[in-house]
Write a protein that holds these residues in place. Structure first.
Motif, short mmCIF file in Angstrom:
data_model
loop_
_atom_site.label_atom_id
_atom_site.label_comp_id
_atom_site.label_asym_id
_atom_site.label_seq_id
_atom_site.Cartn_x
_atom_site.Cartn_y
_atom_site.Cartn_z
N ARG A 1 0.84 -1.19 0.00
CA ARG A 1 0.00 0.00 0.00
C ARG A 1 0.88 1.24 0.00
N VAL B 1 -3.65 3.59 -1.32
CA VAL B 1 -3.87 2.82 -2.54
C VAL B 1 -3.20 1.47 -2.33
N GLY C 1 -3.63 -0.85 -8.74
CA GLY C 1 -3.96 -0.22 -7.47
C GLY C 1 -5.44 0.02 -7.30
N THR C 2 -5.89 -0.06 -6.07
CA THR C 2 -7.28 0.23 -5.74
C THR C 2 -7.31 1.05 -4.44
N GLN C 3 -8.09 2.12 -4.45
CA GLN C 3 -8.11 3.05 -3.34
C GLN C 3 -8.97 2.52 -2.20
#
Length: 126
Positions: free
Chosen positions: A37, A92, A119-121
């Protein structure tokens, strides 16, 4: 190997989210996978890793006991179940795969991984 992360979102402190990372190709089941992250202005940090068979995992101290990494090799997918989320978990989240196959051991640095998802928030509100 192409990786596609999903499952991020906005959640209140104490809540849960499950991230997924779907991989293309036929070598997923032979690769160590990891979750990292990153927050703005900071370096990407290790969160969790899992062996290619799924029988061995390792976690950062900051998430131990709250997060669980798992994988389904039949579905070419690795997961990160995140419980008891805290505002400091906001970042992220990226999934990553080792370039070498059928390895043992743990790899905790981003430089050890050659394949990355987009990536994913994850945002945790207080």
């Amino acid at each position: 190997v192409q990786l596609q992360a999903s499952g991020g979102g906005l959640v209140q402190a104490g809540g849960s989210l499950r991230l997924s990372c779907a991989a293309s190709g036929r070598t997923f089941s032979s690769r160590i996978m990891g979750w990292f992250r990153q927050t703005p202005g900071k370096e990407r940090e290790f969160v969790a890793t899992i062996s290619y068979s799924g029988d061995s995992t390792f976690y950062a101290d900051s998430v131990k006991g709250r997060f669980t990494i798992s994988r389904d090799n039949a579905k070419n997918t690795v997961y990160l179940q995140m419980n008891s989320l805290k505002p400091e978990d906001t970042a992220v989240y990226y999934c990553a795969a080792r370039m070498i196959t059928y390895e043992g051991g743990y790899y905790l640095s981003p430089v050890n991984f050659g394949y990355w998802g987009q990536g994913t928030q994850v945002t945790v509100s207080s």
